[in-house]
Design an enzyme around this catalytic site. Structure first.
Site, PDB file in Angstrom:
ATOM      1  N   ASN A 194       2.801  62.479  29.523  1.00 22.41           N
ATOM      2  CA  ASN A 194       2.752  61.626  28.332  1.00 22.41           C
ATOM      3  C   ASN A 194       3.849  60.568  28.374  1.00 22.41           C
ATOM      4  OD1 ASN A 194       1.571  60.922  25.827  1.00 22.41           O
ATOM      5  ND2 ASN A 194       3.234  61.954  24.726  1.00 22.41           N
TER       6      ASN A 194
ATOM      7  N   SER B 283      11.191  72.038  15.643  1.00 20.79           N
ATOM      8  CA  SER B 283      10.615  71.119  14.663  1.00 20.79           C
ATOM      9  C   SER B 283      10.670  71.710  13.269  1.00 20.79           C
ATOM     10  CB  SER B 283       9.158  70.861  15.055  1.00 20.79           C
ATOM     11  OG  SER B 283       8.478  70.249  13.994  1.00 20.79           O
TER      12      SER B 283
ATOM     13  N   TYR C 254       0.269  74.010  18.138  1.00 19.55           N
ATOM     14  CA  TYR C 254       1.511  73.324  18.530  1.00 19.55           C
ATOM     15  C   TYR C 254       2.704  73.915  17.784  1.00 19.55           C
ATOM     16  CZ  TYR C 254       5.254  69.918  18.326  1.00 19.55           C
ATOM     17  OH  TYR C 254       6.498  69.326  18.351  1.00 19.55           O
TER      18      TYR C 254
ATOM     19  N   LYS D 194       6.316  76.283  18.964  1.00 21.42           N
ATOM     20  CA  LYS D 194       7.734  76.059  18.622  1.00 21.42           C
ATOM     21  C   LYS D 194       8.349  77.334  18.036  1.00 21.42           C
ATOM     22  CE  LYS D 194       7.985  71.903  20.054  1.00 21.42           C
ATOM     23  NZ  LYS D 194       8.698  71.659  21.312  1.00 21.42           N
TER      24      LYS D 194
END
Ligand code: NAD
Ligand code: UDP
Length: 330
Positions: free
Chosen positions: A35, A124, A149, A153
């Site tokens: 990415n 996050s 996602y 984390k």
């Protein structure tokens, strides 16, 4: 200090590479460019006028990491490498768990083999879930994540706590980012998502640039002053400097610390749109639509711990964030 940045050609990693080099550290990047673009390495060199080493490689491959840690004398690892598109993680959960957790485990095992104990992790605010009151403090219970996602984390944080509990030499700092926006003031090193952006700021930028016709504001009936969602937007250059402070803390201590990186202030979607329009002299057409599933009304950080432990606080304003996001539109 010589520092290995995994995912260091990405958005936050590249800005952190600049901050580390400017603070006098040496930087080595490993990234598979899933990415990002190798051109970023040259951008970092041009901005800092310093050298940075780059290895093209996948951190889920033990041989790649072993080779780097055997030869490069890194004293600490700042671990950015991960897949991060929330929507894609719902469609391809296994790819997200494989990449994000395998990458972490591979790094930790290789670090153990090579006697490297200092680790900084990109976590996050998503791990708090929606149940806690604001401002969010690090000791509040982690919530239920709305997507794979977010779970990667939360799971990664647990893996790191367990690893550090078993190895008293380890020092781990879990940095919980709030909403990173902006880019380097040079106009380089901004966030350039592939395809349709998930996040608000890149969507605003693309709408102002005419790439998107209209921004959908997800929900106008939240219990907030103007009815739109409130978040803690933090300039990526402030975030980058937070990593420099976290690194200095990390090498001087043992154990695990969790630290919020945000400004401690909340801004609404409409405030962000109007500030962006004023600062950049552009127009951002928008319409208010239904709420987005999984969104909370308000989210901002308690930043007392970042100040106390790291001696860090965000300095840049919402205007700086809007100006630099537009400068970095590419
Ligand atoms: P990014 O996608 O720009 O950077 C991540 C980098 O990791 C990319 O350059 C990618 O090519 C690389 N990468 C991914 N898997 C890899 C692998 N297996 N091997 C080698 N390289 C690999 O993302 P970012 O916005 O810079 O985010 C950095 C970190 O911060 C990520 O862990 C992300 O989850 C986390 N984070 C980001 C935000 C945000 O809003 N940007 C918020 C909270 C947390
Ligand atoms: N948002 C929006 N339109 C968009 C993208 C986001 O109104 O196209 C809102 C979203 O509902 C939230 C805020 O902007 O209130 C920040 O969303 P983002 O996805 O950037 O970050 P999040 O805090 O959800 O991780």
């Amino acid at each position: 200090m010589r520092v290995l940045l995994t995912g260091g050609t990405g958005y936050i990693g590249s800005n952190t590479a600049v901050a580390l080099l400017e603070a006098g550290h040496q930087v080595l990047i490993v990234d598979n460019l899933a990415n990002s673009n190798e051109r970023t390495v040259q951008d970092i060199r041009e901005i800092t006028n310093k050298d940075v080493d780059f290895v093209l490689g996948d951190i889920t491959q033990p041989a790649v990491i072993d080779r780097i840690l055997e030869t490069e004398n890194a004293e600490a690892v700042v671990h950015f490498a991960a897949l991060k598109a929330v929507g894609e993680s719902v469609e391809k959960p296994l790819a997200y768990y494989r990449n994000n957790l395998d990458g972490l485990l591979t790094m930790l095992e290789s670090m153990e083999r090579h006697g490297i104990h200092n680790f900084i992790f990109s976590s996050s605010a998503t791990v708090y879930g929606g149940e806690n009151p604001v401002p969010l403090t690090e000791d509040m219970p982690a919530g239920t994540c709305a997507n794979p996602y977010g779970w990667t984390k939360l799971m990664a944080e647990q893996i790191l706590r367990d690893a550090a509990a078993a190895n008293p030499k380890m020092s781990v700092v879990l940095l919980r980012y709030f909403n990173p926006v902006g880019g380097h003031r040079s106009g380089k090193l901004g966030e350039r998502p592939n395809g349709v952006p998930n996040n608000l700021m890149p969507y605003i930028v693309q709408t102002a640039a005419g790439i998107r016709e209209r921004l959908s504001v997800f929900g106008g009936d939240y219990p907030t002053p103007d009815g739109t969602g409130v978040r803690d937007y933090v300039h990526v250059s402030d975030l980058a400097e937070g990593h420099v402070a976290a690194l200095e803390y990390c090498v001087a201590h043992h154990g695990v610390e969790t630290v919020n990186l945000g400004t401690g202030c909340g801004n609404s979607v409409l405030e962000l749109i109007h500030t962006f329009e004023t600062v950049n002299g552009v127009s951002v057409p928008y319409q208010i639509t239904d709420r987005r599933k999984g969104d909370v009304a308000v989210c901002w950080a308690d930043v007392e711990k970042a100040g106390r432990l790291l001696g860090w606080q965000a300095k840049r304003s919402l205007k700086d964030m809007c100006r630099d996001s537009w400068r970095c539109r590419g």
